[in-house]
Scaffold this motif. Structure first.
Motif, short mmCIF file in Angstrom:
data_model
loop_
_atom_site.label_atom_id
_atom_site.label_comp_id
_atom_site.label_asym_id
_atom_site.label_seq_id
_atom_site.Cartn_x
_atom_site.Cartn_y
_atom_site.Cartn_z
N LEU A 1 -5.34 0.13 -13.06
CA LEU A 1 -6.35 -0.31 -12.08
C LEU A 1 -5.73 -1.30 -11.10
CD1 LEU A 1 -9.40 -0.74 -14.49
CD2 LEU A 1 -9.26 0.87 -12.57
N LEU B 1 -3.45 0.56 -8.72
CA LEU B 1 -4.26 1.31 -7.73
C LEU B 1 -5.04 0.38 -6.81
CD1 LEU B 1 -5.77 4.14 -9.98
CD2 LEU B 1 -3.86 4.34 -8.38
N GLN C 1 -7.80 -0.95 -7.59
CA GLN C 1 -9.17 -0.45 -7.73
C GLN C 1 -10.09 -1.54 -8.27
OE1 GLN C 1 -9.85 2.81 -6.78
NE2 GLN C 1 -11.97 2.10 -7.00
N HIS D 1 -12.94 -3.40 -10.17
CA HIS D 1 -13.58 -3.09 -11.46
C HIS D 1 -14.07 -4.38 -12.09
CE1 HIS D 1 -9.41 -4.24 -12.38
NE2 HIS D 1 -9.86 -4.64 -13.55
N ASP E 1 -17.94 4.80 -15.36
CA ASP E 1 -17.90 5.01 -13.91
C ASP E 1 -19.18 5.69 -13.48
OD1 ASP E 1 -17.24 5.27 -11.29
OD2 ASP E 1 -15.63 6.73 -11.57
N LEU F 1 -8.50 8.34 -13.89
CA LEU F 1 -8.27 7.43 -12.75
C LEU F 1 -7.27 8.05 -11.77
CD1 LEU F 1 -8.08 3.97 -14.59
CD2 LEU F 1 -9.96 4.81 -13.12
N TYR G 1 -8.90 8.48 -8.35
CA TYR G 1 -8.70 7.31 -7.47
C TYR G 1 -7.29 7.18 -6.89
CZ TYR G 1 -13.29 5.88 -9.05
OH TYR G 1 -14.65 5.85 -9.31
#
Ligand SMILES: N[C@@H](CCC(=O)N[C@@H](CS)C(=O)NCC(=O)O)C(=O)O
Length: 213
Positions: free
Chosen positions: A20, A23, A25, A27, A59, A74, A78
């Motif tokens: 994560l 990326l 991303q 969260h 998600d 993921l 993503y």
């Protein structure tokens, strides 16, 4: 918003946090106290994962367990298409899957011993798992040594790391905490340094970034 049911000290949760972070991303983390609270055994958590294990990713109503499955999800949802989970070639997909499965073997040997040592203190039952763990590390070491000779720097040949690297990384890195030194595995040490060099790398207790190690 992605939600990760997480335990700070869990290598399986860490690999998801690591991805994560790589990326970038957004969260939220929902802490689950494994020890001493054993929150994962309680009814409210078993309703989320009947196997009573972290990590679990949520998600938008979709609930996923198993760190390897979460990494694949993921990567497919993503990450830029095919970058972390290459889909263009059957043999490449199979190789990634092979190492994802290997990560689970590392979890059941190295990381099972680590949890035993850290939480309960060592006992005589860890010897067979340590032996199996060393055999797995030797397989990985030989693979990586030959890969480097052929000009490849990740578990699966290609220019870019895959989710397989992230899945195996924490188990190898924390082998010291299971009483297994990485001194005998130089190609693996070079590979772990490469993983630490990935943009967006983040640390966990026991795994430091390159600059602070
Ligand atoms: N195959 C699962 C294994 C998950 C796992 O072993 N989780 C550990 C923490 S690292 C756990 O929740 N252990 C609790 C228990 O076994 O009681 C995965 O990759 O996510």
């Amino acid at each position: 918003m992605l939600s990760l049911y997480d335990c700070e000290f869990s290598e399986n949760c860490y690999k998801v946090r690591l991805f994560l972070s790589i990326l970038g991303q957004e969260h939220q983390l929902i802490p689950v106290e494994l020890f001493p609270g054993r929150e994962h055994q309680q009814a409210h958590f078993r309703a989320i994962n009947p196997l009573a294990k972290v990590p679990v990713l949520e998600d938008n109503g979709l609930i996923l367990r198993d760190s390897q499955a979460i990494l694949v999800y993921l990567a497919c949802k993503y990450a830029p298409k095919g970058k972390w989970y290459p889909l263009e070639e059957a043999s490449r997909i199979a190789r990634v899957q092979m190492w994802l499965s290997f990560a689970n073997d590392l979890n059941e040997t190295i990381s099972s011993v680590r949890r035993q040592v850290q939480v309960f203190g060592k006992d005589e039952n860890v010897a067979p798992k340590c032996k199996a763990a060393r055999e797995l590390l030797a397989v990985m070491e030989e693979h990586m040594w030959f890969a480097e000779k052929a000009g490849h720097f990740w578990l699966c040949a290609g220019d870019h790391p895959t989710v397989a690297d992230l899945a195996c990384f924490p188990h190898v890195m924390l082998s010291d905490e299971a009483g297994i030194s990485l001194i005998d595995y130089p190609a693996l040490r070079r590979w772990t340094d490469r993983v630490k060099g990935i943009n967006g790398f983040t640390a966990m207790p026991g795994i430091f970034s390159l600059t602070s190690s």
